[in-house]
Design an enzyme around this catalytic site. Structure first.
Site, mmCIF file in Angstrom:
data_model
loop_
_atom_site.group_PDB
_atom_site.id
_atom_site.type_symbol
_atom_site.label_atom_id
_atom_site.label_comp_id
_atom_site.label_asym_id
_atom_site.label_seq_id
_atom_site.Cartn_x
_atom_site.Cartn_y
_atom_site.Cartn_z
ATOM 1 N N MET A 1 -11.277 -5.903 5.423
ATOM 2 C CA MET A 1 -10.474 -4.986 6.234
ATOM 3 C C MET A 1 -10.159 -5.661 7.558
ATOM 4 S SD MET A 1 -10.028 -2.340 4.388
ATOM 5 C CE MET A 1 -9.023 -1.490 5.613
ATOM 6 N N HIS B 1 -1.182 -1.250 -4.269
ATOM 7 C CA HIS B 1 -2.442 -0.960 -3.576
ATOM 8 C C HIS B 1 -2.533 0.559 -3.376
ATOM 9 C CE1 HIS B 1 -5.921 -1.990 -1.078
ATOM 10 N NE2 HIS B 1 -5.510 -1.047 -0.251
ATOM 11 N N HIS C 1 -8.405 1.083 -3.967
ATOM 12 C CA HIS C 1 -9.299 0.846 -2.831
ATOM 13 C C HIS C 1 -9.986 2.166 -2.504
ATOM 14 C CE1 HIS C 1 -9.470 -0.102 1.808
ATOM 15 N NE2 HIS C 1 -10.660 0.067 1.274
ATOM 16 N N MET D 1 -8.911 8.134 -0.031
ATOM 17 C CA MET D 1 -9.702 8.551 1.138
ATOM 18 C C MET D 1 -10.215 9.970 0.930
ATOM 19 S SD MET D 1 -7.342 7.109 4.216
ATOM 20 C CE MET D 1 -6.547 5.496 4.129
ATOM 21 N N ASP E 1 -6.542 -6.503 4.234
ATOM 22 C CA ASP E 1 -5.913 -5.171 4.269
ATOM 23 C C ASP E 1 -5.889 -4.630 5.690
ATOM 24 O OD1 ASP E 1 -5.002 -2.610 3.745
ATOM 25 O OD2 ASP E 1 -6.749 -1.998 2.561
ATOM 26 N N ASP F 1 -4.738 3.617 -1.999
ATOM 27 C CA ASP F 1 -5.799 3.955 -1.039
ATOM 28 C C ASP F 1 -6.347 5.356 -1.281
ATOM 29 O OD1 ASP F 1 -6.002 1.656 0.766
ATOM 30 O OD2 ASP F 1 -3.921 2.111 1.263
ATOM 31 N N MET G 1 -12.166 4.501 -0.519
ATOM 32 C CA MET G 1 -12.805 4.780 0.777
ATOM 33 C C MET G 1 -13.444 6.146 0.628
ATOM 34 S SD MET G 1 -9.681 3.272 3.075
ATOM 35 C CE MET G 1 -8.562 3.351 1.677
ATOM 36 N N SER H 1 0.848 -1.194 0.000
ATOM 37 C CA SER H 1 0.000 0.000 0.000
ATOM 38 C C SER H 1 0.879 1.239 0.000
ATOM 39 C CB SER H 1 -0.894 0.016 1.243
ATOM 40 O OG SER H 1 -1.404 1.323 1.419
#
Ligand code: DX5
Ligand code: ZN
Length: 236
Positions: free
Chosen positions: A144, A40, A73, A44, A186, A42, A75, A15
């Site tokens: 998660m 990966h 991913h 957010m 994750d 992320d 979020m 990540s």
């Protein structure tokens, strides 16, 4: 007692949340050189989770630096408007949290229609029942093992039982002629716990602080990537 799971191969997805953002191109090249299977990524939004990270422009910027897939991913809430943007920016996998989409089936289909693999992400307290009616639209399930929002948190042990549950569901789905579905985990994955995480059913492991927090003397990540693979039993 469920037998220990042994995947044919283990995918490791560092990540980049824990990478040096001032040298992101170099960092993703280094993880690919060290044998990473995926980047990966992320995303957010300071709304679905209390943190703010990176978007499609950064995905597009790292795309030419690696040949491995980019595992986005999300979020974020809402989800749908970002899907075409990430697909255009070179994402290969897009996963999202079902709580963040009003129409989960439609969002999964939208991801696939844009040529990406689609997946649902289950928070630690989210029931596996959210998978019930969409198994045929999933390429990946991401469990998660921390509450989303930050790197460097401790692995939540109840994830192991949940991994076994989802592994059984995926295996039953395959046995009934269904498509393959990857099972990714994750949060808090380390050299010290990766063996039991894979034995519980994971075939794809995200690792952020474990990888980027343990550079080799030359700044690469070969040592830690080998150390993550070493304890894991594979099917022969
Ligand atoms: C957390 C992110 C993770 C995070 C994992 O919300 O989804 O991908 O980077 O970091 P570690 O491996 O440090 O727990
Ligand atoms: Zn993540």
């Amino acid at each position: 007692m469920t037998p220990l799971y042994k995947p044919a191969a283990l995918r490791i997805a560092p990540s980049i949340l824990s990478a040096d953002f001032s040298r992101l191109g170099e960092e993703v090249r280094a993880i690919e050189a060290a044998g990473a299977d995926l980047v990966h990524f992320d995303v957010m939004d300071n709304h679905y989770v209390p943190n703010l990270t990176i978007g499609p422009l950064v995905c597009e910027a790292i795309r030419p630096h690696v040949n491995i897939g980019i595992d986005v991913h999300l979020m974020v809430e809402p989800v749908d408007a970002l899907i075409p943007l990430f697909a255009k920016a070179g994402a290969n996998i897009i996963t999202f949290h079902p709580e963040a989409s009003r129409h989960v089936d439609r969002t999964l289909q939208l991801i696939r229609d844009h040529g990406c693999k689609a997946g649902l992400v289950l928070n630690p307290a989210t029931s596996v029942h959210v998978l019930d009616h969409v198994m045929d639209k999933l390429d990946i399930v991401l469990l998660m093992s921390v509450n989303p929002g930050f790197g460097g948190q401790a692995f939540i042990p109840s994830t192991l039982a949940k991994l076994r549950l989802v592994r059984d569901r995926i295996d039953a789905h395959l046995a009934h002629g269904g498509q393959p579905i990857w099972l990714e985990v994750d949060g808090g994955v380390k050299v010290s716990n990766i063996a039991e995480i894979v034995a519980a059913g994971a075939d794809t492991c995200v690792a952020g602080s474990a990888v980027f927090g343990a550079p080799d003397a030359d700044g690469g990540y070969r040592g830690v990537m080998q150390a993550l693979r070493a304890p894991v039993a594979l099917a022969t």
